[in-house]
Enzyme design. Structure first.
Site, PDB file in Angstrom:
ATOM      1  N   ASP A  83       0.811  -1.226   0.000  1.00  0.00           N
ATOM      2  CA  ASP A  83       0.000   0.000   0.000  1.00  0.00           C
ATOM      3  C   ASP A  83       0.841   1.271   0.000  1.00  0.00           C
ATOM      4  OD1 ASP A  83      -2.237  -1.640   0.086  1.00  0.00           O
ATOM      5  OD2 ASP A  83      -2.317  -1.607   2.277  1.00  0.00           O
ATOM      6  N   LYS A 137       1.915   2.117  -5.034  1.00  0.00           N
ATOM      7  CA  LYS A 137       2.470   1.552  -6.281  1.00  0.00           C
ATOM      8  C   LYS A 137       1.571   1.843  -7.477  1.00  0.00           C
ATOM      9  CE  LYS A 137       2.428  -2.500  -4.326  1.00  0.00           C
ATOM     10  NZ  LYS A 137       2.072  -2.117  -2.947  1.00  0.00           N
ATOM     11  N   GLY A 150      -4.611  -4.202  -3.803  1.00  0.00           N
ATOM     12  CA  GLY A 150      -5.575  -3.166  -4.168  1.00  0.00           C
ATOM     13  C   GLY A 150      -4.755  -1.948  -4.538  1.00  0.00           C
ATOM     14  N   HIS A 151      -4.700  -1.636  -5.820  1.00  0.00           N
ATOM     15  CA  HIS A 151      -3.863  -0.532  -6.297  1.00  0.00           C
ATOM     16  C   HIS A 151      -4.779   0.597  -6.763  1.00  0.00           C
ATOM     17  CE1 HIS A 151      -0.337  -3.523  -7.154  1.00  0.00           C
ATOM     18  NE2 HIS A 151      -0.715  -3.496  -5.901  1.00  0.00           N
ATOM     19  N   GLN A 181       1.969  -6.153  -3.217  1.00  0.00           N
ATOM     20  CA  GLN A 181       2.404  -6.301  -1.828  1.00  0.00           C
ATOM     21  C   GLN A 181       3.687  -5.480  -1.604  1.00  0.00           C
ATOM     22  OE1 GLN A 181       1.238  -9.490  -3.534  1.00  0.00           O
ATOM     23  NE2 GLN A 181      -0.617  -8.520  -2.844  1.00  0.00           N
TER      24      GLN A 181
HETATM   25  P1  GDP Z   1      -0.716   0.334  -3.519  1.00  0.00           P
HETATM   26  O1  GDP Z   1      -1.337  -0.930  -3.060  1.00  0.00           O
HETATM   27  O2  GDP Z   1       0.746   0.394  -3.252  1.00  0.00           O
HETATM   28  O3  GDP Z   1      -1.048   0.674  -4.955  1.00  0.00           O
HETATM   29  O4  GDP Z   1      -1.370   1.491  -2.635  1.00  0.00           O
HETATM   30  P2  GDP Z   1      -2.940   1.636  -2.257  1.00  0.00           P
HETATM   31  O5  GDP Z   1      -3.666   2.132  -3.437  1.00  0.00           O
HETATM   32  O6  GDP Z   1      -3.444   0.413  -1.581  1.00  0.00           O
HETATM   33  O7  GDP Z   1      -2.861   2.720  -1.103  1.00  0.00           O
HETATM   34  C1  GDP Z   1      -2.318   3.978  -1.329  1.00  0.00           C
HETATM   35  C2  GDP Z   1      -3.403   5.020  -0.983  1.00  0.00           C
HETATM   36  O8  GDP Z   1      -2.802   6.294  -0.889  1.00  0.00           O
HETATM   37  C3  GDP Z   1      -4.465   5.155  -2.067  1.00  0.00           C
HETATM   38  O9  GDP Z   1      -5.674   5.532  -1.468  1.00  0.00           O
HETATM   39  C4  GDP Z   1      -3.928   6.296  -2.933  1.00  0.00           C
HETATM   40  O10 GDP Z   1      -4.964   6.981  -3.633  1.00  0.00           O
HETATM   41  C5  GDP Z   1      -3.312   7.171  -1.884  1.00  0.00           C
HETATM   42  N1  GDP Z   1      -2.142   7.979  -2.306  1.00  0.00           N
HETATM   43  C6  GDP Z   1      -1.136   7.640  -3.161  1.00  0.00           C
HETATM   44  N2  GDP Z   1      -0.207   8.630  -3.182  1.00  0.00           N
HETATM   45  C7  GDP Z   1      -0.641   9.574  -2.336  1.00  0.00           C
HETATM   46  C8  GDP Z   1      -0.099  10.827  -1.887  1.00  0.00           C
HETATM   47  O11 GDP Z   1       0.979  11.245  -2.268  1.00  0.00           O
HETATM   48  N3  GDP Z   1      -0.833  11.528  -0.977  1.00  0.00           N
HETATM   49  C9  GDP Z   1      -2.030  11.081  -0.492  1.00  0.00           C
HETATM   50  N4  GDP Z   1      -2.672  11.829   0.403  1.00  0.00           N
HETATM   51  N5  GDP Z   1      -2.563   9.905  -0.882  1.00  0.00           N
HETATM   52  C10 GDP Z   1      -1.868   9.167  -1.770  1.00  0.00           C
HETATM   53  P1  IMO Z   2      -0.894  -4.187  -2.233  1.00  0.00           P
HETATM   54  O1  IMO Z   2      -0.427  -4.759  -3.545  1.00  0.00           O
HETATM   55  C1  IMO Z   2      -1.031  -4.534   2.119  1.00  0.00           C
HETATM   56  C2  IMO Z   2      -1.026  -8.598   3.763  1.00  0.00           C
HETATM   57  C3  IMO Z   2      -2.277  -9.024   4.510  1.00  0.00           C
HETATM   58  C4  IMO Z   2      -1.682  -9.976   5.517  1.00  0.00           C
HETATM   59  C5  IMO Z   2      -0.574 -10.677   4.726  1.00  0.00           C
HETATM   60  C6  IMO Z   2      -0.983 -12.021   4.139  1.00  0.00           C
HETATM   61  O2  IMO Z   2      -2.191  -3.468  -2.313  1.00  0.00           O
HETATM   62  O3  IMO Z   2       0.196  -3.401  -1.581  1.00  0.00           O
HETATM   63  P2  IMO Z   2      -2.583 -12.708   2.128  1.00  0.00           P
HETATM   64  O4  IMO Z   2      -4.052 -12.429   1.886  1.00  0.00           O
HETATM   65  O5  IMO Z   2      -1.686 -12.197   1.057  1.00  0.00           O
HETATM   66  O6  IMO Z   2      -2.317 -14.147   2.446  1.00  0.00           O
HETATM   67  O7  IMO Z   2      -2.240 -11.897   3.479  1.00  0.00           O
HETATM   68  O8  IMO Z   2      -0.247  -9.788   3.652  1.00  0.00           O
HETATM   69  N1  IMO Z   2      -1.246  -8.106   2.386  1.00  0.00           N
HETATM   70  C7  IMO Z   2      -1.197  -6.814   2.038  1.00  0.00           C
HETATM   71  N2  IMO Z   2      -1.051  -5.702   2.786  1.00  0.00           N
HETATM   72  N3  IMO Z   2      -1.106  -4.433   0.777  1.00  0.00           N
HETATM   73  C8  IMO Z   2      -1.233  -5.533   0.010  1.00  0.00           C
HETATM   74  O9  IMO Z   2      -1.212  -5.493  -1.332  1.00  0.00           O
HETATM   75  C9  IMO Z   2      -1.319  -6.790   0.641  1.00  0.00           C
HETATM   76  N4  IMO Z   2      -1.465  -8.062   0.180  1.00  0.00           N
HETATM   77  C10 IMO Z   2      -1.398  -8.849   1.271  1.00  0.00           C
HETATM   78  O10 IMO Z   2      -2.911  -7.934   5.115  1.00  0.00           O
HETATM   79  O11 IMO Z   2      -1.044  -9.246   6.543  1.00  0.00           O
HETATM   80 MG    MG Z   3      -2.883  -1.609  -1.831  1.00  0.00          MG
END
Ligand code: GDP
Ligand code: IMO
Ligand code: MG
Length: 437
Positions: free
Chosen positions: A13, A16, A40-41, A225
């Site tokens: 999270d 990416k 979840g991206h 991840q």
């Molecule tokens: P990922 O799994 O690495 O793609 O990241 P996620 O999408 O799960 O979580 C990142 C969260 O931060 C999302 O809600 C993005 O919209 C948000 N986000 C990304 N970059 C920024 C930033 O620079 N500032 C803020 N406030 N939110 C951001």
């Molecule tokens: P993105 O790509 C954050 C965490 C879960 C748990 C552990 C194992 O959005 O960054 P699993 O369901 O993979 O067997 O769970 O890994 N986890 C993540 N945490 N971002 C993710 O993906 C994750 N994918 C798995 O919360 O701790």
């Molecule tokens: Mg994510």
């Protein structure tokens, strides 16, 4: 030839999705190489917000070829749901731009059932806090050699025989967990209409990726991840079940490591973690709650509250080493606005003395790895509209220079908001260097 890996440098999270989308302006092909719908991206473009779980984050860039690599585990109903959602949003050509590796593994209903049952029956200290999407059991099947691959959707009678073998292997586990034994026939009937739609998307992802690189197309290899969730290099056993690190890109995309030119690590300006496991810089207080509220730190898939804490520089150094990170993208800098003091962990005190690399095998005993903090001044200015480093407040620039110097990795990008626009690009690994802070 140009292939760039994007990898999470923390516990996932990191942002990416946003960073892949930004750099895909300069690339033609994007390949997801690991994980499944546990990811979840998030992509924010204008007023549109989209969370992709299986589809690569380059999907919103028109004409981009999107490949789901063989390192992935694919839940067919989630994939079709994402395809339909994109079509509803006007991306009608999505299937023509999509290639699904016929060697990726299928997540089937029993994987999800076993994952959920295990998590809900485990003792509290042993539960991993998984996303309950069937990831672990699916990769277990793969390594046990009882897995089922997407290519087997081409012949459902053969597929049924493979499912029978897997179900025989799982039967004692399901019985011990108190679950209902699944029926292979029912699963096949559920899969039949999905297979019709998915079979035309199947292909040789390894060859397609290698061909694109040889044809001098610019290829992004999108990780899911993060480093500290990697099955080998993460905080085992509180990890996912795939090779999330950059090395996993070669295996998961099916290309040679020498095809990869550059590795970009993504880190937040602080740290978050969802699920169980060690997190030494965690803030279990009002400051942690503040970061969660301001950063909207709730899981993109499960909406679980993310645990929040200070940035961990030894963790970044560790990620830089195990991935070979060439450059860092620092995200969510705007979230730190308004904090009068910002702490950064710069080392750990361990029974062997002070160390500046992450003592990953000591983290499960908090007393054996005590973070050493440096405190920096904060800032009050809203950063979301800043587009060049020079416009950042002096204390913000000090913060990012500090991160750059101590992590030992140059900054390629600074993100100051969720949208595409709220980005300061310093260097594009696809098109050459454009400056440093
Ligand atoms: P990922 O799994 O690495 O793609 O990241 P996620 O999408 O799960 O979580 C990142 C969260 O931060 C999302 O809600 C993005 O919209 C948000 N986000 C990304 N970059 C920024 C930033 O620079 N500032 C803020 N406030 N939110 C951001
Ligand atoms: P993105 O790509 C954050 C965490 C879960 C748990 C552990 C194992 O959005 O960054 P699993 O369901 O993979 O067997 O769970 O890994 N986890 C993540 N945490 N971002 C993710 O993906 C994750 N994918 C798995 O919360 O701790
Ligand atoms: Mg994510």
């Amino acid at each position: 030839m140009s292939a760039v890996v994007i990898v999470g440098a923390q516990w996932g999270d990191e942002g990416k999705g946003k960073i892949v989308d930004i750099y895909m302006e300069s690339a033609e092909v994007v390949v997801r190489y690991a994980g499944g719908p546990n990811a979840g991206h998030t992509l924010v473009v204008g007023n549109e917000k989209l969370v992709v779980r299986l589809l690569p984050s380059g999907i919103l860039r028109p004409a981009t070829q999107c490949i789901l690599g063989q390192g992935m585990v694919v839940d067919p109903s989630v994939l079709l749901g994402e395809i339909d959602e994109l079509k509803r949003r006007g991306h009608k050509d999505i299937e023509a731009r999509l290639l699904l590796s016929d060697r990726a593994h299928l997540i089937l209903p029993y994987h999800i059932e076993i994952d959920s049952l295990r998590e809900s029956t485990a003792a509290q200290a042993e539960a991993i806090g998984t996303t309950k999407k069937g990831i672990g059991p699916c990769y277990e099947d793969k390594v046990r050699r009882t897995g089922v691959r997407t290519g087997e959707l081409r012949d459902l009678s053969k597929l049924k025989k493979r499912i029978d073998i897997a179900l025989r292997a799982w039967a004692p586990v399901i019985a011990a967990l108190g679950g209902k034994q699944p029926s292979a026939d029912e699963i096949i009937e559920q899969l039949r209409p999905m297979a019709e739609r998915l079979v035309p998307l199947l292909g040789n992802a390894s060859k397609a990726t290698d061909d694109a690189i040889r044809a001098h197309k610019r290829v992004m290899l999108e990780g899911a991840q993060g480093t500290l969730l990697d099955v080998d290099h993460g905080t085992y056993p509180f990890v996912t079940s795939s090779s999330a690190v950059a090395g996993g890109a070669a295996i998961g995309a099916g290309i040679g490591p020498n095809r990869i030119d550059s590795v970009l690590g993504i880190t937040k300006a602080y740290t978050t973690r969802v699920g169980s496991g060690p997190f030494p810089t965690e803030l279990n207080d009002e400051l942690g709650k503040h970061l969660r509220d301001v950063g909207d730190e709730y899981g993109s898939v499960t909406r679980r509250p993310r645990r929040c804490g200070w940035l961990d520089i030894p963790g970044l150094r560790y990620a830089a080493r195990v991935n070979g990170i060439d450059g860092l993208a620092l995200t969510k800098l705007d979230v730190l606005t308004g904090m009068s003091k910002i702490k950064v962990c710069v080392a750990y005190d361990t029974p062997q003395g002070r160390v500046d690399d992450l003592p990953i095998d000591l983290l499960d005993e908090p007393d054996n790895a005590v973070p050493v903090y440096v405190e920096l001044d904060g800032w009050t200015e809203n950063l979301e509209n800043v587009r060049v480093l020079e416009q950042l407040p002096e204390t913000t620039r000090t913060y990012i220079r500090f991160v750059e110097e101590l992590s030992g990795v140059p900054l390629y990008l600074v993100s100051v908001g969720p949208s595409r626009a709220a980005t300061i690009v310093l260097h594009n690994p696809f098109v050459g260097r454009a400056g440093t802070p």
